[in-house]
Design a protein around this motif. Structure first.
Motif, PDB file in Angstrom:
ATOM      1  N   SER A  12       3.929  12.107  -1.389  1.00  0.00           N
ATOM      2  CA  SER A  12       4.236  11.484  -0.094  1.00  0.00           C
ATOM      3  C   SER A  12       3.383  10.248   0.170  1.00  0.00           C
ATOM      4  CB  SER A  12       4.042  12.504   1.036  1.00  0.00           C
ATOM      5  OG  SER A  12       2.727  13.029   1.021  1.00  0.00           O
ATOM      6  N   ASP A  13       2.247  10.122  -0.526  1.00  0.00           N
ATOM      7  CA  ASP A  13       1.403   8.941  -0.345  1.00  0.00           C
ATOM      8  C   ASP A  13       2.098   7.661  -0.824  1.00  0.00           C
ATOM      9  OD1 ASP A  13      -0.530  10.628   0.601  1.00  0.00           O
ATOM     10  OD2 ASP A  13      -2.081  10.035  -0.827  1.00  0.00           O
ATOM     11  N   TYR A  14       3.124   7.814  -1.664  1.00  0.00           N
ATOM     12  CA  TYR A  14       3.807   6.651  -2.232  1.00  0.00           C
ATOM     13  C   TYR A  14       5.205   6.437  -1.653  1.00  0.00           C
ATOM     14  CZ  TYR A  14       0.028   7.250  -5.573  1.00  0.00           C
ATOM     15  OH  TYR A  14      -1.214   7.395  -6.156  1.00  0.00           O
TER      16      TYR A  14
ATOM     17  N   MET B  10       0.300  11.466  -9.473  1.00  0.00           N
ATOM     18  CA  MET B  10       0.897  12.226  -8.377  1.00  0.00           C
ATOM     19  C   MET B  10       0.825  13.724  -8.654  1.00  0.00           C
ATOM     20  SD  MET B  10       4.335  10.204  -7.177  1.00  0.00           S
ATOM     21  CE  MET B  10       5.055  10.165  -8.825  1.00  0.00           C
ATOM     22  N   ARG B  11       0.607  14.475  -7.619  1.00  0.00           N
ATOM     23  CA  ARG B  11       0.546  15.935  -7.716  1.00  0.00           C
ATOM     24  C   ARG B  11       1.976  16.481  -7.696  1.00  0.00           C
ATOM     25  NH1 ARG B  11      -2.737  16.937  -3.346  1.00  0.00           N
ATOM     26  NH2 ARG B  11      -4.395  15.882  -4.514  1.00  0.00           N
TER      27      ARG B  11
ATOM     28  N   THR C 150       0.131   4.028   1.121  1.00  0.00           N
ATOM     29  CA  THR C 150      -0.137   4.886   2.249  1.00  0.00           C
ATOM     30  C   THR C 150       0.137   4.197   3.571  1.00  0.00           C
ATOM     31  OG1 THR C 150      -2.465   4.190   2.234  1.00  0.00           O
ATOM     32  CG2 THR C 150      -1.900   6.176   0.988  1.00  0.00           C
TER      33      THR C 150
ATOM     34  N   ASP D 246      -7.458  17.906 -12.340  1.00  0.00           N
ATOM     35  CA  ASP D 246      -6.772  16.632 -12.122  1.00  0.00           C
ATOM     36  C   ASP D 246      -7.110  16.106 -10.724  1.00  0.00           C
ATOM     37  OD1 ASP D 246      -5.119  14.486 -12.627  1.00  0.00           O
ATOM     38  OD2 ASP D 246      -3.274  15.560 -12.111  1.00  0.00           O
TER      39      ASP D 246
ATOM     40  N   GLN E 199      -7.771  13.162  -9.582  1.00  0.00           N
ATOM     41  CA  GLN E 199      -7.278  11.853  -9.146  1.00  0.00           C
ATOM     42  C   GLN E 199      -5.870  11.916  -8.557  1.00  0.00           C
ATOM     43  OE1 GLN E 199      -7.614   9.481 -12.729  1.00  0.00           O
ATOM     44  NE2 GLN E 199      -9.603   8.662 -12.079  1.00  0.00           N
ATOM     45  N   ALA E 200      -5.161  12.995  -8.794  1.00  0.00           N
ATOM     46  CA  ALA E 200      -3.768  13.084  -8.366  1.00  0.00           C
ATOM     47  C   ALA E 200      -3.658  13.154  -6.841  1.00  0.00           C
ATOM     48  CB  ALA E 200      -3.111  14.307  -8.987  1.00  0.00           C
ATOM     49  N   LYS E 201      -2.689  12.421  -6.311  1.00  0.00           N
ATOM     50  CA  LYS E 201      -2.432  12.391  -4.870  1.00  0.00           C
ATOM     51  C   LYS E 201      -1.063  12.997  -4.581  1.00  0.00           C
ATOM     52  CE  LYS E 201      -4.937   7.998  -4.244  1.00  0.00           C
ATOM     53  NZ  LYS E 201      -4.797   6.591  -3.769  1.00  0.00           N
ATOM     54  N   PRO E 202      -0.822  13.404  -3.339  1.00  0.00           N
ATOM     55  CA  PRO E 202       0.519  13.888  -2.987  1.00  0.00           C
ATOM     56  C   PRO E 202       1.549  12.785  -3.180  1.00  0.00           C
ATOM     57  CG  PRO E 202      -1.097  14.430  -1.275  1.00  0.00           C
ATOM     58  CD  PRO E 202      -1.775  13.484  -2.216  1.00  0.00           C
TER      59      PRO E 202
ATOM     60  N   SER F 136       0.839  -1.195   0.000  1.00  0.00           N
ATOM     61  CA  SER F 136       0.000   0.000   0.000  1.00  0.00           C
ATOM     62  C   SER F 136       0.866   1.233   0.000  1.00  0.00           C
ATOM     63  CB  SER F 136      -0.905   0.022   1.236  1.00  0.00           C
ATOM     64  OG  SER F 136      -1.540   1.268   1.359  1.00  0.00           O
TER      65      SER F 136
END
Length: 246
Positions: free
Chosen positions: A221-223, A200-201, A4, A214, A216-219, A2
């Motif tokens: 840092s989530d990955y 990713m953002r 996160t 956009d 759907q984009a995540k920080p 995961s």
């Protein structure tokens, strides 16, 4: 796996990890996460000022990092050999390499792509990644858990692969490189894997998508935790594979 998940203990305690593209979105987030997991992080990037900011963030949470300014665009195989030699001389080991550096000018039809821009993207996003890996493999082979992790994008996920040019082609080539290299190194050699994060953002993605649309984009840092896992002994289960995260 995961993207996160929380870090459980010092998964990289005593390890030396080279982050290529350490000033970028995923590179900087992964550098901090690796330091939190106990690693001594070597921060490689093109510009000193952004690297210094990452240096401060990393030092605040873990072992003191090292800076290695290097512009991949002009770097030669000799430059990467020198990097490996300096790591060996100064630190005596290298346990992991995380490739996050990327070159992308923006969405452009192949027919109208500037030849220099195309060559630059292929070089930074593929050739330089391989040259650096090739130079570091002998040092990684001395580690009991040496690992190379390629952050790989999938421009066609959620849309068309059109207009991504040299950047898009380099991503596809890396997806072939991971299992090819692992097959050659064997099950007892350094581990090779790929990490394909979700949207990713980051500044790179901002060149292709408007931030306000956009959704759907995540920080990045989530990955970061997934990067740590693949670099740690826990990543052995993903040897020769590309891990895809939502």
């Amino acid at each position: 796996m995961s993207g996160t998940q929380s870090l459980a203990g010092p998964a990289l305690d005593g390890r030396v990890v080279l982050i290529v593209g350490a000033a970028g979105g995923l590179g900087s987030a992964a550098a901090v996460a690796c330091a939190q997991a106990g690693a001594t992080v070597v921060l490689l990037g093109r510009k000193v000022a952004p690297l210094n900011r990452v240096y401060d963030a990393v030092k605040a949470v873990g072992p003191e990092p090292l800076l290695y300014p290097l512009d991949l665009v002009g770097a030669s195989p000799d430059d990467f050999d020198e990097l490996a030699q300096r790591l060996d001389a100064e630190l005596g080991r290298l346990d992991g390499v995380l490739h996050c550096a990327a070159e992308f000018k923006g969405l452009t039809p192949l027919l109208h792509t500037d030849p220099a821009d195309f060559a630059r993207a292929i070089h930074v996003d593929l050739t330089a990644r391989w040259w650096l890996t090739q130079a570091c493999l002998p040092l990684l082979a001395k580690s009991d858990a040496g690992a190379v992790v390629f952050a790989i994008d999938d421009p066609s996920r959620g849309g068309s692969p059109a207009f991504w040019g040299g950047y898009g082609l380099a991503q596809a080539a890396q997806a072939t490189l991971v299992p090819m290299l692992q097959a050659e190194l064997g099950e007892h050699g350094p581990r090779v894997s790929g990490l394909r994060p979700g949207p990713m953002r980051t500044g790179l993605r901002g060149k292709a998508f408007q931030a306000n649309t956009d959704l759907q984009a995540k920080p990045a840092s989530d990955y970061a935790a997934a990067c740590v896992e693949l670099l740690s002994a826990a990543g052995a289960a993903q040897r020769g594979r590309i891990v895809e995260l939502a």
